[in-house]
Write an enzyme that holds these catalytic residues in place. Structure first.
Site, PDB file in Angstrom:
ATOM      1  N   GLU A  48       0.704  -1.181  -0.192  1.00 48.63           N
ATOM      2  CA  GLU A  48       0.082   0.041  -0.053  1.00 48.63           C
ATOM      3  C   GLU A  48       0.706   1.172   0.219  1.00 48.63           C
ATOM      4  O   GLU A  48       0.640   2.375  -0.590  1.00 48.63           O
ATOM      5  CB  GLU A  48      -0.885  -0.017   1.209  1.00 48.63           C
ATOM      6  CG  GLU A  48      -2.165  -0.990   1.257  1.00 48.63           C
ATOM      7  CD  GLU A  48      -2.941  -0.835  -0.129  1.00 48.63           C
ATOM      8  OE1 GLU A  48      -3.071   0.369  -0.731  1.00 48.63           O
ATOM      9  OE2 GLU A  48      -3.554  -1.740  -0.495  1.00 48.63           O
ATOM     10  N   GLY A  92      11.331   6.793  -5.650  1.00 45.43           N
ATOM     11  CA  GLY A  92      11.026   8.275  -5.445  1.00 45.43           C
ATOM     12  C   GLY A  92      10.215   8.406  -4.149  1.00 45.43           C
ATOM     13  O   GLY A  92       9.712   7.556  -3.578  1.00 45.43           O
ATOM     14  N   TYR A 131      -6.480   6.404   4.281  1.00 44.92           N
ATOM     15  CA  TYR A 131      -6.684   5.525   3.173  1.00 44.92           C
ATOM     16  C   TYR A 131      -5.766   4.367   3.459  1.00 44.92           C
ATOM     17  O   TYR A 131      -6.289   2.926   3.512  1.00 44.92           O
ATOM     18  CB  TYR A 131      -5.883   5.942   1.658  1.00 44.92           C
ATOM     19  CG  TYR A 131      -5.799   5.000   0.889  1.00 44.92           C
ATOM     20  CD1 TYR A 131      -6.943   4.315   0.280  1.00 44.92           C
ATOM     21  CD2 TYR A 131      -4.675   4.273   0.746  1.00 44.92           C
ATOM     22  CE1 TYR A 131      -6.822   3.090  -0.458  1.00 44.92           C
ATOM     23  CE2 TYR A 131      -4.491   3.250  -0.166  1.00 44.92           C
ATOM     24  CZ  TYR A 131      -5.467   2.605  -0.808  1.00 44.92           C
ATOM     25  OH  TYR A 131      -5.486   1.736  -1.402  1.00 44.92           O
ATOM     26  N   ASP A 149      -9.851   6.133  -2.413  1.00 45.00           N
ATOM     27  CA  ASP A 149      -8.550   6.764  -2.884  1.00 45.00           C
ATOM     28  C   ASP A 149      -9.366   7.424  -4.291  1.00 45.00           C
ATOM     29  O   ASP A 149     -10.483   7.379  -4.177  1.00 45.00           O
ATOM     30  CB  ASP A 149      -7.671   5.762  -2.979  1.00 45.00           C
ATOM     31  CG  ASP A 149      -7.915   4.838  -4.193  1.00 45.00           C
ATOM     32  OD1 ASP A 149      -9.317   4.849  -4.486  1.00 45.00           O
ATOM     33  OD2 ASP A 149      -7.218   3.947  -4.605  1.00 45.00           O
ATOM     34  N   CYS A 203     -13.713   1.749 -14.856  1.00 46.49           N
ATOM     35  CA  CYS A 203     -14.114   3.100 -14.666  1.00 46.49           C
ATOM     36  C   CYS A 203     -12.947   4.018 -14.451  1.00 46.49           C
ATOM     37  O   CYS A 203     -12.582   4.765 -13.733  1.00 46.49           O
ATOM     38  CB  CYS A 203     -14.874   3.073 -13.409  1.00 46.49           C
ATOM     39  SG  CYS A 203     -15.833   4.572 -13.087  1.00 46.49           S
TER      40      CYS A 203
HETATM   41  S1  SF4 Z   1     -21.259   2.372 -16.013  1.00 48.29           S
HETATM   42 FE1  SF4 Z   1     -19.127   3.547 -16.620  1.00 48.29          FE
HETATM   43  S2  SF4 Z   1     -19.216   5.105 -15.446  1.00 48.29           S
HETATM   44 FE2  SF4 Z   1     -20.555   4.044 -14.558  1.00 48.29          FE
HETATM   45  S3  SF4 Z   1     -19.294   2.726 -12.946  1.00 48.29           S
HETATM   46 FE3  SF4 Z   1     -19.421   1.580 -14.726  1.00 48.29          FE
HETATM   47  S4  SF4 Z   1     -17.672   2.323 -15.897  1.00 48.29           S
HETATM   48 FE4  SF4 Z   1     -18.066   3.675 -14.422  1.00 48.29          FE
END
Ligand code: SF4
Length: 378
Positions: A48, A92, A131, A149, A203
């Site tokens: 982590e 780093g 976190y 996060d 996402c």
């Molecule tokens: S539908 Fe699209 S915007 Fe909604 S959680 Fe899934 S990937 Fe993300």
């Protein structure tokens, strides 16, 4: 005050269905990463800390190497500071390694060598924030604590169609409350990793793959066609441009002088973006001075004032560009051939060709390489 608005509130799926869909997807699609094959709190903690500010692919070799060198909290606590920084060299943000080392000593002294299992005790360790504490406790001990996060915040913002700057005052707290509400009590560690995995692989910040998303059914941003523009981009900080003049002193035996700066006060770091201790990651570095005008003249006067060094043969080296967070630094190095090296209270004399192998910042490594290349006629 940035407006924070939930655009639509209707949803068709239940929380339980959302949790099941995401956990099923994670079970089938999770990336096989070495820190996911263990619940050992020490190993989870190391991963982590490394994953803060560093990409997963870049962390992999360092994670394996660091654990070979320091296989347990006790081994890390016993190690010399220089050895820990050496194991971290290349990753780093060296304050992470220093904090790990300090925290390992505290864990051995106060917690019988085991990462603490309560949120308060974990948060009291150096370098362990909200976190990290929640991630380690949920993954290693199954504690019901939701992580937040950047990846998780993006998933929440899109699923709830939340507009505005997510880092604006008060907003992060609100996101944490949503993350807490969504947490699956059945498998908190898996749930946290599933949320992060969804943000990292489906996402994503740009071009979210909604067509492949296991939870698109209840996603408001998807339904409203807003996924690409949420969350709103943060305004970038204007970069601070700095010039640093650096002296690679060299005596006739091929030795050079390195210095170690005092740890800066937190307030000084904030007030002074050009703090040299910060720029060189508080590791051994060549004598240097921030420059606003004639870099050579300023460096020469710095060497005379600090070390009583006059004269020497000066040879300019190629300028280097270096970026540390919002600082864009131009480094102007000189090779200075001196009859003898001065002594300095926080100084150390070493062979110049050893410097690239020492635990030094990447800026110092580049400067040493430029000097060695020049001496070899490259
Ligand atoms: S539908 Fe699209 S915007 Fe909604 S959680 Fe899934 S990937 Fe993300």
């Amino acid at each position: 005050m940035v407006e924070w608005r939930v655009v639509a509130r209707q949803t068709t799926d239940s929380l339980a269905e959302f949790q099941r869909q995401l956990l099923d997807w994670f079970g089938a699609h999770r990336r096989d990463l070495p820190w996911r094959r263990t619940r050992n709190p020490y190993r989870v903690w190391i991963s982590e800390i490394m994953l803060q500010q560093t990409r997963t692919a870049a962390v992999l070799p360092y994670y394996r190497r660091f654990l070979r060198a320091f296989p347990s909290v006790a081994a890390l606590a016993r190690a010399r500071g220089e050895a820990v920084l050496g194991g971290w060299a290349g990753l780093g943000y060296y304050s992470r390694a220093r904090n790990l080392h300090r925290a390992a000593k505290i864990i051995v002294r106060d917690h019988s060598g085991r990462f603490p299992s309560t949120l308060d005790a974990a948060l009291a360790l150096p370098g362990v924030g909200n976190y990290t504490a929640r991630a380690v406790l949920s993954i290693a001990y199954g504690s019901p604590l939701a992580v937040l996060d950047g990846n998780v915040a993006r998933v929440i913002a899109r699923r709830e169609a939340i507009e505005g700057d997510l880092r604006a005052p008060g907003q992060w707290k609100r996101l944490q409350a949503i993350a807490d509400r969504w947490l699956s009590g059945r498998a908190p560690g898996d749930w946290n990793q599933a949320m992060m995995e969804l943000g990292a692989t489906v996402c994503t910040p740009r071009r979210p793959r909604c067509g492949a998303c296991p939870v698109r059914k209840g996603c408001r941003a998807f339904r409203l066609g807003m996924a690409e523009r949420l969350p709103e981009r943060r305004k970038k900080l204007a970069p601070v441009r700095l010039r640093i003049a650096v002296a690679v002193l060299l005596d006739e035996r091929g030795r050079t002088l390195l210095l170690r700066s005092e740890a800066p006060q937190a307030s000084r770091v904030a007030d002074s973006p050009g703090d040299l201790a910060t720029l060189f990651s508080r590791m051994w570095h060549f004598p240097a001075v921030a420059s606003a005008g004639d870099a050579r003249a300023e460096l020469s006067s710095h060497l005379a004032g600090e070390f009583g060094l006059d004269g020497g043969q000066w040879q300019p080296l190629a300028k280097l560009r270096h970026t540390v967070t919002f600082r864009e630094i131009t480094i102007e190095p000189w090779l200075v051939l001196a009859d003898s090296l001065p002594t300095a209270a926080r100084g150390r004399v070493v062979a110049l060709d050893r410097v690239p192998r020492m635990a030094v910042s990447s800026a110092s490594r580049k400067i040493a390489a430029a000097a060695l290349n020049s001496l070899r006629g490259k």
